[in-house]
Design a protein around this motif. Structure first.
Motif, short mmCIF file in Angstrom:
data_model
loop_
_atom_site.label_atom_id
_atom_site.label_comp_id
_atom_site.label_asym_id
_atom_site.label_seq_id
_atom_site.Cartn_x
_atom_site.Cartn_y
_atom_site.Cartn_z
N MET A 155 0.82 -1.18 -0.02
CA MET A 155 0.02 0.08 0.00
C MET A 155 0.82 1.21 0.19
O MET A 155 1.74 1.16 0.52
CB MET A 155 -0.90 -0.19 1.29
CG MET A 155 -1.90 -1.04 1.34
SD MET A 155 -3.14 -1.24 -0.11
CE MET A 155 -4.29 0.05 0.38
N GLY A 162 0.26 4.65 0.95
CA GLY A 162 -1.06 5.70 1.55
C GLY A 162 -2.24 4.91 1.53
O GLY A 162 -2.10 3.69 2.16
N MET A 163 -3.30 5.40 0.98
CA MET A 163 -4.59 4.52 1.11
C MET A 163 -4.52 3.75 -0.35
O MET A 163 -5.86 3.04 -0.78
CB MET A 163 -5.63 5.36 1.07
CG MET A 163 -5.58 5.87 2.34
SD MET A 163 -5.59 4.91 3.86
CE MET A 163 -7.36 4.72 3.52
N MET A 164 -3.46 3.75 -1.41
CA MET A 164 -3.72 3.05 -2.68
C MET A 164 -2.80 1.72 -2.92
O MET A 164 -1.73 1.79 -2.29
CB MET A 164 -3.48 4.15 -3.69
CG MET A 164 -4.13 5.32 -3.64
SD MET A 164 -3.52 6.71 -5.02
CE MET A 164 -2.04 6.54 -5.34
N ARG A 165 -3.48 0.70 -3.36
CA ARG A 165 -3.00 -0.56 -3.58
C ARG A 165 -1.70 -0.36 -4.63
O ARG A 165 -1.91 0.52 -5.52
CB ARG A 165 -4.06 -1.62 -3.86
CG ARG A 165 -3.40 -2.90 -4.07
CD ARG A 165 -4.39 -3.83 -4.64
NE ARG A 165 -5.78 -3.70 -3.86
CZ ARG A 165 -6.03 -4.16 -2.32
NH1 ARG A 165 -4.96 -4.37 -1.72
NH2 ARG A 165 -7.30 -3.83 -2.08
#
Length: 170
Positions: free
Chosen positions: A111, A113-116
């Motif tokens: 990950m 941050g909040m992104m895969r």
């Protein structure tokens, strides 16, 4: 199915050469290239680059040349999940193209941050050697490529750092 054919095979070496394709991001879901295993068994269990017998990389090599892609070390590259789904051949990142053509595979999911995102790497020794050999031919003759690779290997095996500083033959 192959168990009876694999009794005398070094499984660790076989895994290094032909296993490692991973399209789901899980270490448990790696797979072997079945065509490579068939050729390995058919050719007296010789560890060779059978990769190009499954398809020619000419399209990829021509695209690398045409777009003048920068070709850094292709191991442990982090790409965003969305980047791997681009199918626009005229506007595609090299790492995406290499993933879609099987030259890179998912090493792990991560990950940012909040992104895969995914960490990509070569699936195995066979693909790494095959691709790098083909790329070494760009801009040089086969004779020059073999001479350069031979000289580099000799310098590395003898720890000849000064020899690595000498320009390659052109």
């Amino acid at each position: 199915y192959f168990a009876t054919y694999m009794l005398q095979i070094d499984k660790v070496k076989l895994k290094l050469w032909y296993n490692g394709y991973n399209f789901a991001g899980s270490e448990l879901q790696k797979v072997y290239n079945p065509f490579d295993i068939l050729l390995f068994l058919d050719k007296n269990q010789q560890y060779q680059n059978y990769w190009f017998e499954t398809g020619s990389p000419e399209f990829l090599i021509k695209l690398v040349q045409k777009n003048k892609y920068y070709f850094p070390n292709m191991e442990n590259i982090i790409v965003m999940e969305d980047d791997l789904s681009n199918f626009d051949v005229d506007n595609i990142a090299l790492t995406t193209l290499l993933f879609q053509t099987g030259y890179l595979t998912i090493k792990e999911e991560t990950m940012l941050g909040m992104m895969r995102a995914y960490v990509l790497s070569y699936p195995n020794l066979e693909v790494k050697a095959s691709l790098n050999s083909k790329l070494a031919e760009i801009g040089s003759s086969l004779e020059d490529k073999n001479s350069n690779l031979g000289r580099l290997a000799a310098c590395i095996s003898t720890s000849d750092i000064d020899g690595l500083k000498v320009p390659l033959y052109r």
